[in-house]
Design a protein around this motif. Structure first.
Motif, PDB file in Angstrom:
ATOM      1  N   HIS A   1     -25.501  39.945 -36.047  1.00  0.00           N
ATOM      2  CA  HIS A   1     -24.994  40.822 -34.990  1.00  0.00           C
ATOM      3  C   HIS A   1     -24.877  42.267 -35.458  1.00  0.00           C
ATOM      4  O   HIS A   1     -25.200  43.193 -34.733  1.00  0.00           O
TER       5      HIS A   1
ATOM      6  N   VAL B   1     -17.079  39.622 -30.002  1.00  0.00           N
ATOM      7  CA  VAL B   1     -18.051  38.641 -29.514  1.00  0.00           C
ATOM      8  C   VAL B   1     -17.318  37.555 -28.747  1.00  0.00           C
ATOM      9  O   VAL B   1     -16.247  37.104 -29.148  1.00  0.00           O
TER      10      VAL B   1
ATOM     11  N   SER C   1     -21.632  40.541 -26.717  1.00  0.00           N
ATOM     12  CA  SER C   1     -21.108  41.236 -27.895  1.00  0.00           C
ATOM     13  C   SER C   1     -20.997  42.721 -27.584  1.00  0.00           C
ATOM     14  O   SER C   1     -21.809  43.282 -26.851  1.00  0.00           O
TER      15      SER C   1
ATOM     16  N   GLN D   1     -20.269  46.420 -29.659  1.00  0.00           N
ATOM     17  CA  GLN D   1     -20.117  47.100 -30.935  1.00  0.00           C
ATOM     18  C   GLN D   1     -19.777  48.567 -30.689  1.00  0.00           C
ATOM     19  O   GLN D   1     -20.464  49.256 -29.933  1.00  0.00           O
TER      20      GLN D   1
END
Length: 388
Positions: A140, A192, A205, A207
């Motif tokens: 990820h 996530v 997810s 970020q």
């Protein structure tokens, strides 16, 4: 399977036909006899004939029903199974594992492995089995320890399809990490969560990368290219679309005070994404990448949806047809208990909260409202922080 259908047919036949005596007339004792005809009551020659009409893996399962079946069919069934190609042996083990909750099929060595040998994705394992070490992982974020391998997908889907005694719970894929890096001099958040929709594992997810205002151009040069997917990272490495996309978001933020958060997609793997840039006032500027990923049904490691995420070329017989734009995002958001706005608000709060030098892993949150506070209050605190 064919042998199970045959077994049920024989049982139904036995229940309909009562015992008869030698004269052909029904026996009066049969009225009180509740026993049904068993498959092992058939002559051995007939059982062998039935087994010869089944597939190799079905005949092997029939031989495991009881000792009588094993004696009648003998070892020839297992010799035939050992000579078959790995796909047929894996199919047999897959059927066998349905009655063995503590085991799962390893498609690499074509054996049964204990489920306890595979730890949750967000856990850093002390040791890995040889097969698991050889499995290519889906990463990820380079600064995170979350690595997904096919057995993770397989075990979660086993629990969904076979019941709570099998595999992993869905909570294994739910975590939030906040990382402060001295090397990159930034703060990174990775959050996530996952849902199973139409018998496929979907993952959302998000970020965040927080940087000072005077380093905003780093978002264009290197921060997000590698985190979209392997295909978009290759374009970014060649100086194409990703850098242009991030730069346009920064220009919109500077001109209008907010970004255009439209949904985009990758044409070579099942992923929808949204790229956003947020001005957090004196805290700095933050880039946000939200992805909705379809990881497939976990049936086989060569499945095109799973394999397309690994950056490896697909086999000639496997092709991935591009999905409709936004379909993965809408499928996930229609099923999730935490809407996208609340998911984003929670992550902004974690990003701006007091941090420690070490990584903070919040794990899975069964009740996010109790972990922090109500999402309505969260938005008000975030707006107050940004305006200050």
């Amino acid at each position: 399977m064919a042998w199970r259908w045959l077994w049920r047919s024989l049982e139904r036949t036995g229940s309909r036909h009562k015992q008869e005596d030698r004269t052909g007339f029904p026996d009066s004792r049969a009225r009180t006899d509740t026993n049904t005809l068993e498959l092992s009551d058939l002559p051995p020659e007939l059982i062998i004939l039935i087994a010869s009409m089944l597939s190799t893996q079905s005949a092997a399962c029939l031989s495991l029903c009881n000792r009588a079946m094993s004696r009648i069919l003998g070892p020839n069934i297992w010799r035939c199974l050992s000579l078959q190609n790995p796909e047929i042996r894996a199919s047999f083990l897959s059927e066998l594992s349905k009655d063995l909750p503590k085991y799962f099929v390893c498609y690499r060595c074509v054996q049964l492995h204990a489920s306890s040998a595979v730890q949750w994705p967000r856990t850093t394992p002390k040791t890995l089995t040889r097969c698991l070490e050889e499995e290519r992982a889906f990463e990820h974020c380079t600064q995170s320890g979350i690595l997904l391998r096919f057995p993770h997908i397989q075990l979660v889907m086993n629990r969904h399809n076979l019941g709570p005694t099998h595999g992993f719970p869905l909570e294994a894929f739910q975590s939030t990490e906040v990382m402060e890096s001295d090397l990159f001099r930034n703060i990174v958040l990775l959050s996530v969560d996952a849902q199973i929709v139409s018998n496929e594992l979907l993952m959302r997810s998000q970020q965040w990368v927080l940087l000072p205002h005077n380093r905003r151009d780093e978002l264009i040069t290197k921060r997000f290219h590698r985190h979209f997917c392997h295909h978009i990272w290759a374009l970014g490495k060649a100086g194409e679309n990703p850098a242009t996309l991030i730069k346009s978001r920064l220009d919109l933020l500077e001109e209008q005070g907010r970004c255009c958060t439209s949904t985009a997609q990758c044409l070579k793997c099942p992923m929808d994404f949204v790229m956003d840039v947020v001005d957090l006032g004196e805290r700095g500027i933050a880039g946000c990448l939200t992805r909705w990923i379809n990881l497939g049904a976990g049936l086989h490691p060569s499945g095109p949806k799973w394999r397309s995420h690994l950056g490896k070329p697909l086999p000639q017989e496997a092709t991935y047809e591009p999905h409709p734009l936004g379909s993965i995002r809408s499928s996930f958001e229609n099923q999730t208990a935490i809407p996208f706005e609340d998911f984003t608000a929670r992550n902004i709060y974690n990003l701006l909260s007091r941090r420690e030098p070490k990584v903070r892993n919040f794990g899975h949150m069964r009740d996010p409202g109790k972990k922090f506070f109500a999402f309505g209050d969260m938005w008000r605190r975030i707006e107050t922080t940004i305006s200050a």
